[in-house]
Write a protein that holds these residues in place. Structure first.
Motif, PDB file in Angstrom:
ATOM      1  N   ASP A  47       0.821  -1.206   0.000  1.00  0.00           N
ATOM      2  CA  ASP A  47       0.000   0.000   0.000  1.00  0.00           C
ATOM      3  C   ASP A  47       0.858   1.260   0.000  1.00  0.00           C
ATOM      4  OD1 ASP A  47      -2.819  -1.167   0.455  1.00  0.00           O
ATOM      5  OD2 ASP A  47      -1.614  -2.128   2.011  1.00  0.00           O
ATOM      6  N   LEU A  48       2.155   1.115   0.291  1.00  0.00           N
ATOM      7  CA  LEU A  48       3.056   2.268   0.361  1.00  0.00           C
ATOM      8  C   LEU A  48       4.487   1.777   0.290  1.00  0.00           C
ATOM      9  CD1 LEU A  48       3.572   5.351   1.076  1.00  0.00           C
ATOM     10  CD2 LEU A  48       3.651   4.601   3.457  1.00  0.00           C
ATOM     11  N   ALA A  49       5.348   2.551  -0.380  1.00  0.00           N
ATOM     12  CA  ALA A  49       6.780   2.268  -0.396  1.00  0.00           C
ATOM     13  C   ALA A  49       7.516   3.462   0.205  1.00  0.00           C
ATOM     14  CB  ALA A  49       7.272   2.009  -1.819  1.00  0.00           C
ATOM     15  N   ILE A  50       8.439   3.168   1.113  1.00  0.00           N
ATOM     16  CA  ILE A  50       9.309   4.191   1.692  1.00  0.00           C
ATOM     17  C   ILE A  50      10.713   3.894   1.209  1.00  0.00           C
ATOM     18  CG2 ILE A  50      10.157   5.242   3.821  1.00  0.00           C
ATOM     19  CD1 ILE A  50       7.650   4.078   5.211  1.00  0.00           C
ATOM     20  N   LEU A  51      11.289   4.811   0.442  1.00  0.00           N
ATOM     21  CA  LEU A  51      12.557   4.551  -0.229  1.00  0.00           C
ATOM     22  C   LEU A  51      13.637   5.518   0.241  1.00  0.00           C
ATOM     23  CD1 LEU A  51      11.242   4.198  -3.913  1.00  0.00           C
ATOM     24  CD2 LEU A  51      11.340   2.435  -2.130  1.00  0.00           C
ATOM     25  N   ASP A  52      14.743   4.970   0.734  1.00  0.00           N
ATOM     26  CA  ASP A  52      15.917   5.801   0.982  1.00  0.00           C
ATOM     27  C   ASP A  52      16.525   6.163  -0.367  1.00  0.00           C
ATOM     28  OD1 ASP A  52      17.994   7.133   2.189  1.00  0.00           O
ATOM     29  OD2 ASP A  52      19.144   5.320   2.619  1.00  0.00           O
ATOM     30  N   VAL A  53      16.923   7.404  -0.534  1.00  0.00           N
ATOM     31  CA  VAL A  53      17.466   7.831  -1.822  1.00  0.00           C
ATOM     32  C   VAL A  53      18.810   7.166  -2.098  1.00  0.00           C
ATOM     33  CG1 VAL A  53      18.407   9.798  -3.087  1.00  0.00           C
ATOM     34  CG2 VAL A  53      16.218  10.005  -1.914  1.00  0.00           C
ATOM     35  N   SER A  54      19.689   7.088  -1.082  1.00  0.00           N
ATOM     36  CA  SER A  54      21.043   6.546  -1.270  1.00  0.00           C
ATOM     37  C   SER A  54      21.107   5.117  -0.739  1.00  0.00           C
ATOM     38  CB  SER A  54      22.073   7.418  -0.541  1.00  0.00           C
ATOM     39  OG  SER A  54      22.076   8.731  -1.057  1.00  0.00           O
ATOM     40  N   LEU A  55      21.255   4.165  -1.660  1.00  0.00           N
ATOM     41  CA  LEU A  55      21.349   2.757  -1.304  1.00  0.00           C
ATOM     42  C   LEU A  55      22.719   2.215  -1.702  1.00  0.00           C
ATOM     43  CD1 LEU A  55      17.812   1.704  -2.564  1.00  0.00           C
ATOM     44  CD2 LEU A  55      18.522   1.988  -0.179  1.00  0.00           C
ATOM     45  N   PRO A  56      23.177   1.132  -1.080  1.00  0.00           N
ATOM     46  CA  PRO A  56      24.525   0.619  -1.373  1.00  0.00           C
ATOM     47  C   PRO A  56      24.736   0.238  -2.831  1.00  0.00           C
ATOM     48  CG  PRO A  56      23.638  -0.389   0.630  1.00  0.00           C
ATOM     49  CD  PRO A  56      22.511   0.377  -0.005  1.00  0.00           C
ATOM     50  N   LEU A  78      13.029   9.066   1.647  1.00  0.00           N
ATOM     51  CA  LEU A  78      13.833   9.514   2.765  1.00  0.00           C
ATOM     52  C   LEU A  78      15.163   9.979   2.201  1.00  0.00           C
ATOM     53  CD1 LEU A  78      13.335   6.653   5.422  1.00  0.00           C
ATOM     54  CD2 LEU A  78      11.980   8.723   5.093  1.00  0.00           C
ATOM     55  N   THR A  79      15.554  11.200   2.496  1.00  0.00           N
ATOM     56  CA  THR A  79      16.775  11.739   1.918  1.00  0.00           C
ATOM     57  C   THR A  79      17.487  12.649   2.896  1.00  0.00           C
ATOM     58  OG1 THR A  79      17.677  13.143   0.154  1.00  0.00           O
ATOM     59  CG2 THR A  79      15.420  13.588   0.853  1.00  0.00           C
ATOM     60  N   THR A  85      16.368  21.064  -5.897  1.00  0.00           N
ATOM     61  CA  THR A  85      16.504  20.244  -7.106  1.00  0.00           C
ATOM     62  C   THR A  85      16.281  18.772  -6.804  1.00  0.00           C
ATOM     63  OG1 THR A  85      18.903  20.181  -6.725  1.00  0.00           O
ATOM     64  CG2 THR A  85      18.066  21.842  -8.263  1.00  0.00           C
ATOM     65  N   ASN A  86      16.763  18.300  -5.653  1.00  0.00           N
ATOM     66  CA  ASN A  86      16.560  16.902  -5.282  1.00  0.00           C
ATOM     67  C   ASN A  86      15.092  16.612  -4.980  1.00  0.00           C
ATOM     68  OD1 ASN A  86      19.333  16.001  -5.362  1.00  0.00           O
ATOM     69  ND2 ASN A  86      19.674  17.198  -3.528  1.00  0.00           N
ATOM     70  N   ILE A  87      14.434  17.554  -4.332  1.00  0.00           N
ATOM     71  CA  ILE A  87      13.022  17.380  -4.007  1.00  0.00           C
ATOM     72  C   ILE A  87      12.191  17.334  -5.273  1.00  0.00           C
ATOM     73  CG2 ILE A  87      11.037  18.490  -2.916  1.00  0.00           C
ATOM     74  CD1 ILE A  87      13.021  19.578  -0.812  1.00  0.00           C
ATOM     75  N   ILE A  88      12.433  18.282  -6.188  1.00  0.00           N
ATOM     76  CA  ILE A  88      11.687  18.327  -7.438  1.00  0.00           C
ATOM     77  C   ILE A  88      11.930  17.076  -8.261  1.00  0.00           C
ATOM     78  CG2 ILE A  88      11.497  19.523  -9.654  1.00  0.00           C
ATOM     79  CD1 ILE A  88      11.908  22.137  -8.164  1.00  0.00           C
ATOM     80  N   MET A  89      13.180  16.603  -8.272  1.00  0.00           N
ATOM     81  CA  MET A  89      13.489  15.376  -9.014  1.00  0.00           C
ATOM     82  C   MET A  89      12.677  14.211  -8.472  1.00  0.00           C
ATOM     83  SD  MET A  89      17.140  13.441  -9.511  1.00  0.00           S
ATOM     84  CE  MET A  89      17.233  11.843 -10.324  1.00  0.00           C
ATOM     85  N   GLY A  90      12.611  14.090  -7.145  1.00  0.00           N
ATOM     86  CA  GLY A  90      11.849  13.006  -6.549  1.00  0.00           C
ATOM     87  C   GLY A  90      10.382  13.053  -6.918  1.00  0.00           C
ATOM     88  N   LEU A  91       9.805  14.257  -6.944  1.00  0.00           N
ATOM     89  CA  LEU A  91       8.402  14.403  -7.317  1.00  0.00           C
ATOM     90  C   LEU A  91       8.205  14.133  -8.805  1.00  0.00           C
ATOM     91  CD1 LEU A  91       7.488  17.643  -5.302  1.00  0.00           C
ATOM     92  CD2 LEU A  91       6.995  15.266  -4.688  1.00  0.00           C
ATOM     93  N   TYR A  98       8.215  13.431   0.484  1.00  0.00           N
ATOM     94  CA  TYR A  98       9.621  13.301   0.846  1.00  0.00           C
ATOM     95  C   TYR A  98       9.783  13.812   2.261  1.00  0.00           C
ATOM     96  CZ  TYR A  98       9.265  18.231  -0.248  1.00  0.00           C
ATOM     97  OH  TYR A  98       8.850  19.528  -0.274  1.00  0.00           O
ATOM     98  N   ILE A  99      10.773  13.264   2.953  1.00  0.00           N
ATOM     99  CA  ILE A  99      11.102  13.747   4.288  1.00  0.00           C
ATOM    100  C   ILE A  99      12.618  13.700   4.421  1.00  0.00           C
ATOM    101  CG2 ILE A  99      10.826  11.471   5.358  1.00  0.00           C
ATOM    102  CD1 ILE A  99       9.676  12.974   7.817  1.00  0.00           C
ATOM    103  N   THR A 100      13.195  14.764   4.931  1.00  0.00           N
ATOM    104  CA  THR A 100      14.651  14.869   5.005  1.00  0.00           C
ATOM    105  C   THR A 100      15.157  14.457   6.381  1.00  0.00           C
ATOM    106  OG1 THR A 100      14.457  17.222   5.583  1.00  0.00           O
ATOM    107  CG2 THR A 100      14.789  16.671   3.260  1.00  0.00           C
TER     108      THR A 100
END
Length: 228
Positions: A47-56, A78-79, A85-91, A98-100
């Motif tokens: 129902d929802l995905a929470i994704l960290d921007v930086s993964l190994p 999560l970033t 620019t990063n926020i707009i890219m994510g959208l 997004y949450i920082t």
């Protein structure tokens, strides 16, 4: 019970957030790499995905793009970077919120609950919308343009529904935000709304540079134009 896919490599964050999410009554599956997440999400209905921007082994942005090819489930990023620019890219690539880092747990849970609540509220009516060659099957959550399927994110889908359910009515940015998001969620602003509308236009307009469906009414807002 709602199911959440949580993609994060920080073990301390995984333990803390997983415990808090389960206390909210949700099920949660955790992946610590992009590869592990790619093996999980096609197999389960989330129902929802929470994704960290930086993964190994890659980026949460890339994973979001893959999810968007077949799913419109809400995606939260999560970033550690809060640059515009990063926020707009994510959208732009299909994120819904997004949450920082660092963030307060109460804020995170509030926004998670809000995403799930909004997604549920916009899937309850069993009807169909048709206008300007756009067809929305509300029960199935499907959108078609001239008979061809269109893949939308949760936010794009909700925006399209709001416009089509209010044809030829000028909606101010404030009205749109209040309809789609809780009034006390001030993290959603008019700049983010502009991004959502631009993104939606690229998918449903014949010429996004000269939109005919979602038109801008100067100094007032936007409306779904049926030609009346």
């Amino acid at each position: 019970m709602k199911r959440i896919l949580f993609v994060e490599d920080d073990l301390s964050l995984i333990n803390g957030l997983s415990f808090a999410v389960k206390k909210q009554g949700y099920e949660i599956d955790v992946a610590r790499t992009k590869l592990e997440a790619e093996g999980l999400w096609p197999k389960g209905k989330y129902d929802l995905a929470i994704l960290d921007v930086s993964l190994p082994d890659g980026s949460g942005y890339d994973l979001c793009r893959e999810i968007r090819r077949t799913s419109k489930m809400p995606v939260m990023f999560l970033t550690a970077a809060d640059e515009e620019t990063n926020i707009i890219m994510g959208l732009d690539i299909g994120g819904d919120d997004y949450i920082t880092k660092p963030f307060k747990l109460a804020v995170f849970l509030s926004r998670l609950n809000a995403l799930l609540r909004r997604s549920e509220n916009f899937s309850q009516r069993e009807t169909e919308l048709n206008s300007n060659g756009i067809r929305v099957r509300l029960l199935q959550g499907e959108v078609y343009k001239n008979g061809l399927p269109v893949v939308l994110t949760a936010s794009e889908y909700k925006l399209l529904r709001l416009f089509m359910e209010n044809p030829d009515i000028v909606l101010s940015p404030e009205q749109i935000l209040s309809k789609l998001w809780d009034c006390n969620e001030n993290y959603i602003d008019s700049n983010a709304l502009t991004v959502y509308i631009r993104r939606l236009r690229t998918k449903i307009e014949d010429n996004p540079a000269n939109p005919q469906n979602i038109v801008t009414v100067r100094r007032m807002g936007y409306k779904w134009n049926t030609g009346n």
